[in-house]
Design an enzyme around this catalytic site. Structure first.
Site, PDB file in Angstrom:
ATOM      1  N   PRO A  11       0.933  -1.176  -0.110  1.00  0.00           N
ATOM      2  CA  PRO A  11       0.041   0.152   0.049  1.00  0.00           C
ATOM      3  C   PRO A  11       0.833   1.074   0.053  1.00  0.00           C
ATOM      4  CG  PRO A  11      -0.040  -0.963   2.122  1.00  0.00           C
ATOM      5  CD  PRO A  11       0.658  -1.889   1.269  1.00  0.00           C
ATOM      6  N   ASN A  12       0.482   2.270  -0.601  1.00  0.00           N
ATOM      7  CA  ASN A  12       0.855   3.687  -0.940  1.00  0.00           C
ATOM      8  C   ASN A  12       2.094   3.694  -1.597  1.00  0.00           C
ATOM      9  OD1 ASN A  12      -1.293   4.637   0.662  1.00  0.00           O
ATOM     10  ND2 ASN A  12      -0.444   3.801   2.459  1.00  0.00           N
ATOM     11  N   ARG A  19       5.060  11.042  -2.185  1.00  0.00           N
ATOM     12  CA  ARG A  19       4.640  10.838  -0.904  1.00  0.00           C
ATOM     13  C   ARG A  19       5.842  11.101   0.083  1.00  0.00           C
ATOM     14  NH1 ARG A  19       4.270   4.984   1.683  1.00  0.00           N
ATOM     15  NH2 ARG A  19       3.448   5.684   3.826  1.00  0.00           N
ATOM     16  N   TYR A  24      10.920   8.963   2.193  1.00  0.00           N
ATOM     17  CA  TYR A  24      11.118   7.536   0.981  1.00  0.00           C
ATOM     18  C   TYR A  24      11.923   8.281  -0.252  1.00  0.00           C
ATOM     19  CZ  TYR A  24       7.480   5.714   4.041  1.00  0.00           C
ATOM     20  OH  TYR A  24       6.889   5.224   4.938  1.00  0.00           O
ATOM     21  N   ASN A  75       7.928  -5.709  -0.541  1.00  0.00           N
ATOM     22  CA  ASN A  75       7.729  -4.473   0.288  1.00  0.00           C
ATOM     23  C   ASN A  75       6.396  -4.504   0.726  1.00  0.00           C
ATOM     24  OD1 ASN A  75       7.679  -1.930   1.283  1.00  0.00           O
ATOM     25  ND2 ASN A  75       8.871  -1.210  -0.221  1.00  0.00           N
ATOM     26  N   ALA A  78       2.856  -0.746   5.024  1.00  0.00           N
ATOM     27  CA  ALA A  78       2.334  -0.749   6.435  1.00  0.00           C
ATOM     28  C   ALA A  78       1.629  -2.129   6.804  1.00  0.00           C
ATOM     29  CB  ALA A  78       1.162   0.043   6.513  1.00  0.00           C
ATOM     30  N   GLU A  99      12.189  -9.757   2.799  1.00  0.00           N
ATOM     31  CA  GLU A  99      11.314  -8.387   3.239  1.00  0.00           C
ATOM     32  C   GLU A  99      12.262  -7.153   2.858  1.00  0.00           C
ATOM     33  OE1 GLU A  99       9.879  -6.363   7.282  1.00  0.00           O
ATOM     34  OE2 GLU A  99      10.633  -8.403   7.367  1.00  0.00           O
ATOM     35  N   HIS A 101      12.348  -2.751   2.580  1.00  0.00           N
ATOM     36  CA  HIS A 101      11.727  -1.484   2.929  1.00  0.00           C
ATOM     37  C   HIS A 101      12.507  -0.232   2.389  1.00  0.00           C
ATOM     38  CE1 HIS A 101       8.517  -3.400   5.709  1.00  0.00           C
ATOM     39  NE2 HIS A 101       9.754  -4.128   5.885  1.00  0.00           N
ATOM     40  N   ARG A 108      12.459   4.361  13.005  1.00  0.00           N
ATOM     41  CA  ARG A 108      11.340   5.176  12.786  1.00  0.00           C
ATOM     42  C   ARG A 108      10.445   4.734  14.211  1.00  0.00           C
ATOM     43  NH1 ARG A 108       8.611   4.613   7.232  1.00  0.00           N
ATOM     44  NH2 ARG A 108       7.652   6.536   8.070  1.00  0.00           N
TER      45      ARG A 108
END
Length: 148
Positions: A11-12, A19, A24, A75, A78, A99, A101, A108
């Site tokens: 998502p996103n 964004r 990012y 990726n 969230a 995984e 990111h 974070r």
């Protein structure tokens, strides 16, 4: 015969480049796909690049990956921090999953430091921005070994 991998984005990530560029970066998802295609050529991989904002669709894509791909780079955005269903899907497909990111989730907010999916992935790459994708592809190539 070459290895085939699925690069699945959650998502996103379709909003990359606009964004939160301070988190990012300015790179778009299309830029990242182009990086991945170049890296796939260098590694002798075939690659399919996908993105969805829907958890169920991600799960369906993971299920469909079984028997189709040799590995998955994920990726999950969230959903990394919330989805037991995604964790269960990864553990069910019997494929190596890395995984990934863009940001360093461990530096974070506290809630982002928990990853349900890391428990069922072969490894995690985070914090290198778009450069993490070619790193993950090289890691997958090393893990899978020579396809011949």
């Amino acid at each position: 015969m070459t290895h085939s991998i699925l690069i699945l984005n959650g998502p996103n990530l379709n909003l990359l480049g606009t964004r939160q560029p301070e988190v990012y970066g300015p790179t778009t998802l299309q830029d990242i796909e182009n990086l991945c295609v170049t890296q796939a050529d260098a590694l002798g991989f075939t690659v399919v690049f996908a993105q969805t904002n829907h958890e169920g669709e991600m799960i369906d894509m993971l299920h469909a990956a079984r028997g189709t791909y040799d590995g998955v780079i994920l990726n999950a955005g969230a959903y990394t921090h919330t989805s037991i269903a995604l964790m269960d899907a990864i553990s069910s497909i019997m494929l190596p999953v890395i995984e990934l990111h863009l940001s360093n989730i461990h530096a974070r907010e506290e809630f982002r430091q928990t990853s349900y999916i890391s428990k069922v992935c072969i490894g995690q790459i985070c914090g290198f921005g778009a450069a993490g994708y070619p790193l993950a592809m090289q890691a997958m190539a090393d893990y899978l070994g020579d396809p011949l």
